[in-house]
Design a protein around this motif. Structure first.
Motif, PDB file in Angstrom:
ATOM      1  N   LEU A  69      16.439  -0.270   3.245  1.00 27.16           N
ATOM      2  CA  LEU A  69      15.915   0.818   2.274  1.00 27.16           C
ATOM      3  C   LEU A  69      15.867   2.004   3.262  1.00 27.16           C
ATOM      4  CD1 LEU A  69      14.548   1.567  -0.233  1.00 27.16           C
ATOM      5  CD2 LEU A  69      12.566   1.175   0.823  1.00 27.16           C
ATOM      6  N   PHE A  70      15.144   1.927   4.398  1.00 28.22           N
ATOM      7  CA  PHE A  70      14.981   3.243   5.278  1.00 28.22           C
ATOM      8  C   PHE A  70      16.493   3.421   5.907  1.00 28.22           C
ATOM      9  CE2 PHE A  70      10.565   2.026   5.330  1.00 28.22           C
ATOM     10  CZ  PHE A  70       9.978   3.008   4.743  1.00 28.22           C
ATOM     11  N   ASP A  71      17.396   2.640   5.934  1.00 25.40           N
ATOM     12  CA  ASP A  71      18.539   2.906   6.687  1.00 25.40           C
ATOM     13  C   ASP A  71      19.276   3.779   5.572  1.00 25.40           C
ATOM     14  OD1 ASP A  71      20.321   2.672   8.886  1.00 25.40           O
ATOM     15  OD2 ASP A  71      21.680   1.275   7.707  1.00 25.40           O
ATOM     16  N   ILE A  72      19.304   3.293   4.463  1.00 29.83           N
ATOM     17  CA  ILE A  72      20.196   4.116   3.293  1.00 29.83           C
ATOM     18  C   ILE A  72      19.525   5.500   3.234  1.00 29.83           C
ATOM     19  CG2 ILE A  72      20.560   3.763   0.870  1.00 29.83           C
ATOM     20  CD1 ILE A  72      21.055   1.139   1.007  1.00 29.83           C
ATOM     21  N   PHE A  98      11.489  15.199   0.712  1.00 27.96           N
ATOM     22  CA  PHE A  98      12.115  14.032   0.645  1.00 27.96           C
ATOM     23  C   PHE A  98      11.596  13.175   2.057  1.00 27.96           C
ATOM     24  CE2 PHE A  98      15.743  11.264   2.515  1.00 27.96           C
ATOM     25  CZ  PHE A  98      15.952  10.639   1.599  1.00 27.96           C
ATOM     26  N   ILE A  99      11.406  13.899   3.141  1.00 29.53           N
ATOM     27  CA  ILE A  99      10.797  13.368   4.602  1.00 29.53           C
ATOM     28  C   ILE A  99       9.542  12.947   4.271  1.00 29.53           C
ATOM     29  CG2 ILE A  99      10.492  13.966   6.747  1.00 29.53           C
ATOM     30  CD1 ILE A  99      13.219  13.360   6.089  1.00 29.53           C
ATOM     31  N   VAL A 100       8.682  13.600   3.520  1.00 31.48           N
ATOM     32  CA  VAL A 100       7.327  13.546   3.407  1.00 31.48           C
ATOM     33  C   VAL A 100       7.032  12.287   2.443  1.00 31.48           C
ATOM     34  CG1 VAL A 100       5.091  14.301   2.374  1.00 31.48           C
ATOM     35  CG2 VAL A 100       6.317  15.809   3.871  1.00 31.48           C
ATOM     36  N   ILE A 101       7.977  12.134   1.462  1.00 27.77           N
ATOM     37  CA  ILE A 101       7.957  10.819   0.596  1.00 27.77           C
ATOM     38  C   ILE A 101       8.251   9.708   1.415  1.00 27.77           C
ATOM     39  CG2 ILE A 101       8.923   9.822  -1.182  1.00 27.77           C
ATOM     40  CD1 ILE A 101       8.813  12.686  -2.782  1.00 27.77           C
ATOM     41  N   LEU A 102       9.413   9.809   2.095  1.00 23.68           N
ATOM     42  CA  LEU A 102       9.823   8.733   3.075  1.00 23.68           C
ATOM     43  C   LEU A 102       8.933   8.407   4.023  1.00 23.68           C
ATOM     44  CD1 LEU A 102      12.389   7.057   3.229  1.00 23.68           C
ATOM     45  CD2 LEU A 102      12.994   8.624   5.052  1.00 23.68           C
ATOM     46  N   PHE A 103       8.143   9.272   4.697  1.00 19.81           N
ATOM     47  CA  PHE A 103       7.121   9.145   5.547  1.00 19.81           C
ATOM     48  C   PHE A 103       5.814   8.293   5.098  1.00 19.81           C
ATOM     49  CE2 PHE A 103       3.484  10.232   8.671  1.00 19.81           C
ATOM     50  CZ  PHE A 103       4.190   9.484   9.547  1.00 19.81           C
ATOM     51  N   VAL A 104       5.468   8.706   3.733  1.00 23.26           N
ATOM     52  CA  VAL A 104       4.276   8.374   3.253  1.00 23.26           C
ATOM     53  C   VAL A 104       4.780   6.456   2.768  1.00 23.26           C
ATOM     54  CG1 VAL A 104       3.175   8.069   0.867  1.00 23.26           C
ATOM     55  CG2 VAL A 104       3.396  10.040   2.062  1.00 23.26           C
ATOM     56  N   GLY A 105       6.123   6.390   2.338  1.00 17.41           N
ATOM     57  CA  GLY A 105       6.325   5.154   2.051  1.00 17.41           C
ATOM     58  C   GLY A 105       6.371   4.299   3.536  1.00 17.41           C
ATOM     59  N   ILE A 107       4.192   4.590   6.244  1.00 14.01           N
ATOM     60  CA  ILE A 107       3.001   4.635   6.483  1.00 14.01           C
ATOM     61  C   ILE A 107       2.227   3.316   5.432  1.00 14.01           C
ATOM     62  CG2 ILE A 107       0.614   5.413   6.473  1.00 14.01           C
ATOM     63  CD1 ILE A 107       2.422   6.486   8.689  1.00 14.01           C
ATOM     64  N   TYR A 108       2.657   3.396   4.186  1.00 13.48           N
ATOM     65  CA  TYR A 108       2.362   2.365   3.206  1.00 13.48           C
ATOM     66  C   TYR A 108       2.514   0.998   3.668  1.00 13.48           C
ATOM     67  CZ  TYR A 108       1.818  -0.478  -1.066  1.00 13.48           C
ATOM     68  OH  TYR A 108       1.382  -1.257  -2.002  1.00 13.48           O
ATOM     69  N   VAL A 109       4.011   1.073   4.072  1.00 14.22           N
ATOM     70  CA  VAL A 109       4.521  -0.384   4.389  1.00 14.22           C
ATOM     71  C   VAL A 109       3.866  -0.875   5.582  1.00 14.22           C
ATOM     72  CG1 VAL A 109       6.387  -1.411   5.146  1.00 14.22           C
ATOM     73  CG2 VAL A 109       6.710   0.061   3.270  1.00 14.22           C
ATOM     74  N   TRP A 110       3.708   0.156   6.703  1.00 11.74           N
ATOM     75  CA  TRP A 110       3.004  -0.362   8.047  1.00 11.74           C
ATOM     76  C   TRP A 110       1.490  -0.802   7.661  1.00 11.74           C
ATOM     77  CZ3 TRP A 110       2.353   3.672  12.388  1.00 11.74           C
ATOM     78  CH2 TRP A 110       2.019   2.990  13.587  1.00 11.74           C
ATOM     79  N   LYS A 111       0.949  -0.038   6.990  1.00 12.05           N
ATOM     80  CA  LYS A 111      -0.664  -0.333   6.691  1.00 12.05           C
ATOM     81  C   LYS A 111      -0.859  -1.896   5.835  1.00 12.05           C
ATOM     82  CE  LYS A 111      -2.803   3.287   8.330  1.00 12.05           C
ATOM     83  NZ  LYS A 111      -3.468   3.141   9.688  1.00 12.05           N
ATOM     84  N   LYS A 112       0.307  -2.029   5.121  1.00 10.25           N
ATOM     85  CA  LYS A 112       0.133  -3.316   4.188  1.00 10.25           C
ATOM     86  C   LYS A 112       0.648  -4.400   5.394  1.00 10.25           C
ATOM     87  CE  LYS A 112      -0.827  -2.870  -0.033  1.00 10.25           C
ATOM     88  NZ  LYS A 112      -1.535  -3.410  -0.618  1.00 10.25           N
ATOM     89  N   GLY A 113       1.312  -4.151   6.331  1.00  5.88           N
ATOM     90  CA  GLY A 113       1.457  -5.137   7.539  1.00  5.88           C
ATOM     91  C   GLY A 113       2.764  -5.869   7.011  1.00  5.88           C
ATOM     92  N   ALA A 114       3.618  -5.084   6.479  1.00  4.96           N
ATOM     93  CA  ALA A 114       4.997  -5.862   6.283  1.00  4.96           C
ATOM     94  C   ALA A 114       6.001  -5.622   7.079  1.00  4.96           C
ATOM     95  CB  ALA A 114       5.530  -4.959   4.920  1.00  4.96           C
ATOM     96  N   LEU A 115       5.556  -5.031   8.475  1.00  2.00           N
ATOM     97  CA  LEU A 115       6.387  -4.929   9.483  1.00  2.00           C
ATOM     98  C   LEU A 115       5.954  -5.607  10.530  1.00  2.00           C
ATOM     99  CD1 LEU A 115       6.888  -0.953   9.375  1.00  2.00           C
ATOM    100  CD2 LEU A 115       8.413  -2.653   8.471  1.00  2.00           C
ATOM    101  N   GLU A 116       4.984  -6.367  10.573  1.00  5.25           N
ATOM    102  CA  GLU A 116       4.483  -7.503  11.354  1.00  5.25           C
ATOM    103  C   GLU A 116       5.301  -8.661  11.321  1.00  5.25           C
ATOM    104  OE1 GLU A 116       2.047  -6.749  13.522  1.00  5.25           O
ATOM    105  OE2 GLU A 116       2.073  -4.805  12.799  1.00  5.25           O
TER     106      GLU A 116
END
Length: 118
Positions: A69-72, A98-105, A107-116
């Motif tokens: 997703l982030f790569d695309i 666009f960059i702000v929306i991407l950055f918010v997404g 941060i959301y993924v990071w806070k949810k712990g999906a990258l752990e």
């Protein structure tokens, strides 16, 4: 009508003939000396551990989907960069949103712990 597609048909035929010819020629000419070492599965230079049928954690798939997703999303920056001068301030503002929306997404993924990775 067929004349317009003739070069494409010829190209596909040549590519298929080359592929099949390479496989057939290598099986006829190549050496055939199978051994236990050659027939064993190769996995990153290490002997395989466990069964090939074991299940992966769902975290693996989530991280893979997030990477794609982030790569695309990053690919969308290239056409914008090419047309940057022509788009002017409007293009800059839109890319900022666009960059702000991407950055918010992100941060959301990071806070949810999906990258752990556990």
């Amino acid at each position: 009508m067929l004349g317009a597609y003739l070069p494409i048909i010829v190209l596909v035929a040549v590519a298929a003939a080359f592929g099949l010819g390479s496989i057939i020629l290598s099986s006829l000419i190549g050496q055939k000396k199978p051994s236990d070492v050659k027939m064993s599965p190769y996995e990153c230079g290490c002997d395989p551990v466990g069964s090939a049928r074991e299940r992966f954690s769902i975290k693996f798939y989530i991280i893979a989907m997030l990477f794609i997703l982030f790569d695309i999303e990053a690919v969308f920056l290239y056409p914008w960069a090419v047309l940057f001068k022509r788009l002017g301030m409007f293009g800059l503002m839109e890319m900022g949103v666009f960059i702000v929306i991407l950055f918010v997404g992100y941060i959301y993924v990071w806070k949810k712990g999906a990258l752990e990775w556990e």
